[in-house]
Motif scaffolding. Structure first.
Motif, PDB file in Angstrom:
ATOM      1  N   MET A   1       0.834  -1.161  -0.017  1.00 22.60           N
ATOM      2  CA  MET A   1      -0.081   0.014  -0.104  1.00 22.60           C
ATOM      3  C   MET A   1       0.796   1.199   0.142  1.00 22.60           C
ATOM      4  SD  MET A   1      -2.979   0.745   2.724  1.00 22.60           S
ATOM      5  CE  MET A   1      -4.060   1.880   2.439  1.00 22.60           C
ATOM      6  N   SER A   2       0.661   2.235  -0.678  1.00 17.04           N
ATOM      7  CA  SER A   2       1.348   3.473  -0.884  1.00 17.04           C
ATOM      8  C   SER A   2       1.128   4.464   0.288  1.00 17.04           C
ATOM      9  CB  SER A   2       0.869   4.286  -2.106  1.00 17.04           C
ATOM     10  OG  SER A   2       1.219   3.372  -3.238  1.00 17.04           O
ATOM     11  N   LYS A   3       2.281   4.956   0.569  1.00 17.84           N
ATOM     12  CA  LYS A   3       2.214   6.052   1.577  1.00 17.84           C
ATOM     13  C   LYS A   3       2.565   7.449   1.285  1.00 17.84           C
ATOM     14  CE  LYS A   3       2.781   3.500   5.740  1.00 17.84           C
ATOM     15  NZ  LYS A   3       3.212   3.516   7.207  1.00 17.84           N
ATOM     16  N   LEU A   4       1.898   8.509   1.566  1.00 18.16           N
ATOM     17  CA  LEU A   4       2.138   9.799   1.286  1.00 18.16           C
ATOM     18  C   LEU A   4       3.617  10.356   1.895  1.00 18.16           C
ATOM     19  CD1 LEU A   4       0.886  12.550  -0.186  1.00 18.16           C
ATOM     20  CD2 LEU A   4       0.071  13.246   2.053  1.00 18.16           C
ATOM     21  N   LEU A   5       4.485  10.806   0.956  1.00 16.50           N
ATOM     22  CA  LEU A   5       5.699  11.424   1.340  1.00 16.50           C
ATOM     23  C   LEU A   5       5.440  12.973   1.675  1.00 16.50           C
ATOM     24  CD1 LEU A   5       8.924  10.938   2.267  1.00 16.50           C
ATOM     25  CD2 LEU A   5       9.417  11.400  -0.216  1.00 16.50           C
ATOM     26  N   LEU A   6       4.936  13.489   0.627  1.00 14.08           N
ATOM     27  CA  LEU A   6       5.066  14.957   0.698  1.00 14.08           C
ATOM     28  C   LEU A   6       3.674  15.572   0.067  1.00 14.08           C
ATOM     29  CD1 LEU A   6       6.662  17.585   0.746  1.00 14.08           C
ATOM     30  CD2 LEU A   6       7.461  17.237  -1.521  1.00 14.08           C
ATOM     31  N   ASN A   7       2.840  16.062   0.690  1.00 16.00           N
ATOM     32  CA  ASN A   7       1.767  16.986   0.191  1.00 16.00           C
ATOM     33  C   ASN A   7       2.173  18.100  -0.622  1.00 16.00           C
ATOM     34  OD1 ASN A   7      -0.462  18.735  -0.111  1.00 16.00           O
ATOM     35  ND2 ASN A   7      -1.261  18.050   1.653  1.00 16.00           N
ATOM     36  N   LEU A   8       1.602  18.348  -1.835  1.00 17.05           N
ATOM     37  CA  LEU A   8       2.564  19.332  -2.521  1.00 17.05           C
ATOM     38  C   LEU A   8       1.525  20.805  -2.450  1.00 17.05           C
ATOM     39  CD1 LEU A   8       2.937  17.342  -6.103  1.00 17.05           C
ATOM     40  CD2 LEU A   8       4.414  17.766  -4.043  1.00 17.05           C
ATOM     41  N   HIS A  30       8.256   5.412  -6.615  1.00 13.76           N
ATOM     42  CA  HIS A  30       7.050   6.687  -6.026  1.00 13.76           C
ATOM     43  C   HIS A  30       6.453   6.931  -7.456  1.00 13.76           C
ATOM     44  CE1 HIS A  30      10.633   8.663  -7.907  1.00 13.76           C
ATOM     45  NE2 HIS A  30       9.713   9.780  -8.144  1.00 13.76           N
ATOM     46  N   TYR A  31       5.503   7.754  -6.964  1.00 15.04           N
ATOM     47  CA  TYR A  31       4.595   8.408  -8.204  1.00 15.04           C
ATOM     48  C   TYR A  31       3.879   9.799  -7.460  1.00 15.04           C
ATOM     49  CZ  TYR A  31       0.446   6.170  -5.805  1.00 15.04           C
ATOM     50  OH  TYR A  31      -0.521   6.020  -4.925  1.00 15.04           O
ATOM     51  N   TRP A  46       4.118  10.097  -3.518  1.00 12.29           N
ATOM     52  CA  TRP A  46       3.744   8.757  -2.697  1.00 12.29           C
ATOM     53  C   TRP A  46       4.669   7.948  -2.947  1.00 12.29           C
ATOM     54  CZ3 TRP A  46      -1.107   8.333  -0.170  1.00 12.29           C
ATOM     55  CH2 TRP A  46      -2.089   9.350  -0.382  1.00 12.29           C
ATOM     56  N   ILE A  47       5.041   7.087  -1.908  1.00 11.08           N
ATOM     57  CA  ILE A  47       5.883   6.120  -1.964  1.00 11.08           C
ATOM     58  C   ILE A  47       5.308   4.734  -2.189  1.00 11.08           C
ATOM     59  CG2 ILE A  47       7.858   4.808  -0.617  1.00 11.08           C
ATOM     60  CD1 ILE A  47       8.396   7.713  -1.254  1.00 11.08           C
ATOM     61  N   ARG A  48       5.484   3.962  -3.066  1.00  5.55           N
ATOM     62  CA  ARG A  48       4.724   2.864  -3.524  1.00  5.55           C
ATOM     63  C   ARG A  48       4.932   1.712  -2.626  1.00  5.55           C
ATOM     64  NH1 ARG A  48       2.771   2.878  -8.587  1.00  5.55           N
ATOM     65  NH2 ARG A  48       3.471   4.289 -10.231  1.00  5.55           N
ATOM     66  N   HIS A  53       9.099   3.443   2.997  1.00  9.99           N
ATOM     67  CA  HIS A  53       8.595   4.815   3.416  1.00  9.99           C
ATOM     68  C   HIS A  53       9.684   5.236   4.580  1.00  9.99           C
ATOM     69  CE1 HIS A  53       6.047   7.555   5.586  1.00  9.99           C
ATOM     70  NE2 HIS A  53       5.689   7.961   4.271  1.00  9.99           N
ATOM     71  N   PRO A  54      10.262   4.273   5.366  1.00  5.57           N
ATOM     72  CA  PRO A  54      10.953   5.139   6.577  1.00  5.57           C
ATOM     73  C   PRO A  54      12.414   5.774   5.996  1.00  5.57           C
ATOM     74  CG  PRO A  54      10.263   2.964   7.347  1.00  5.57           C
ATOM     75  CD  PRO A  54       9.767   3.296   5.878  1.00  5.57           C
ATOM     76  N   ARG A  55      13.020   4.928   5.011  1.00  2.62           N
ATOM     77  CA  ARG A  55      13.970   5.522   4.300  1.00  2.62           C
ATOM     78  C   ARG A  55      13.751   6.745   3.531  1.00  2.62           C
ATOM     79  NH1 ARG A  55      17.192   3.438  -0.679  1.00  2.62           N
ATOM     80  NH2 ARG A  55      15.119   2.412  -1.148  1.00  2.62           N
ATOM     81  N   ALA A  56      12.713   6.636   2.898  1.00  4.01           N
ATOM     82  CA  ALA A  56      12.267   7.876   1.816  1.00  4.01           C
ATOM     83  C   ALA A  56      12.081   9.187   3.201  1.00  4.01           C
ATOM     84  CB  ALA A  56      11.185   7.696   1.250  1.00  4.01           C
ATOM     85  N   LYS A  57      11.702   8.990   4.244  1.00  3.25           N
ATOM     86  CA  LYS A  57      11.494  10.076   5.085  1.00  3.25           C
ATOM     87  C   LYS A  57      12.663  10.546   5.671  1.00  3.25           C
ATOM     88  CE  LYS A  57       8.162  10.483   8.046  1.00  3.25           C
ATOM     89  NZ  LYS A  57       6.899  10.950   8.116  1.00  3.25           N
ATOM     90  N   ALA A  58      13.763   9.593   5.696  1.00  8.69           N
ATOM     91  CA  ALA A  58      14.957   9.943   6.176  1.00  8.69           C
ATOM     92  C   ALA A  58      15.827  10.795   5.296  1.00  8.69           C
ATOM     93  CB  ALA A  58      15.780   8.930   6.632  1.00  8.69           C
ATOM     94  N   LEU A  59      15.469  10.510   4.120  1.00 11.61           N
ATOM     95  CA  LEU A  59      16.132  11.312   2.839  1.00 11.61           C
ATOM     96  C   LEU A  59      15.681  12.603   2.909  1.00 11.61           C
ATOM     97  CD1 LEU A  59      16.492   8.520   0.055  1.00 11.61           C
ATOM     98  CD2 LEU A  59      18.556   9.617   0.997  1.00 11.61           C
TER      99      LEU A  59
END
Length: 121
Positions: A1-8, A30-31, A46-48, A53-59
């Motif tokens: 399930m995808s998770k939101l990384l950044l609201n635009l 991502h998409y 979004w992270i697919r 997701h944790p790695r993307a949040k750290a980046l």
């Protein structure tokens, strides 16, 4: 399930490009969703895969720290050389706009405070 990384919402185009490039370099799938035509949703990145997701949040945290420092330095440099927009420069460049906005703020405050003033007196 995808998770939101950044609201635009209120995100600059260059920041969107930087974040997607960062995710591509890290190999994180991502998409991007586009904003709705009625302004209900502003879109997002979004992270697919939930596991990424944790790695993307750290980046993202590292990127935001670096970007924040850079933007603050650019703002300070613009203030030093006089190219930054301030209230004074806006008032000199668009005096009617500034007066109209200030009058609108006074009118809104008066409408909010009017019932309290009427009850008191």
């Amino acid at each position: 399930m995808s998770k939101l990384l950044l609201n635009l919402r209120h995100v600059a185009d260059d920041e969107i490009q930087d974040v997607t490039a960062l995710l591509d370099q890290a190999g994180i799938a991502h998409y991007r969703t586009d904003p709705s035509p009625w302004g209900i949703s502003w879109g997002g990145i979004w992270i697919r895969d939930n596991e990424d997701h944790p790695r993307a949040k750290a980046l993202m945290a590292g990127y935001q720290q670096t970007r924040g420092e850079r933007v603050r330095a650019e703002r300070q440099a613009a203030l030093r050389d006089g190219s930054a927009e301030t209230f004074a420069t806006l008032a000199r460049r668009r005096p009617l706009f500034v007066v109209a906005v200030l009058l609108g703020m006074v009118a809104a405050a008066a409408l909010v405070l009017l019932p309290f003033m009427l009850l008191r007196g």
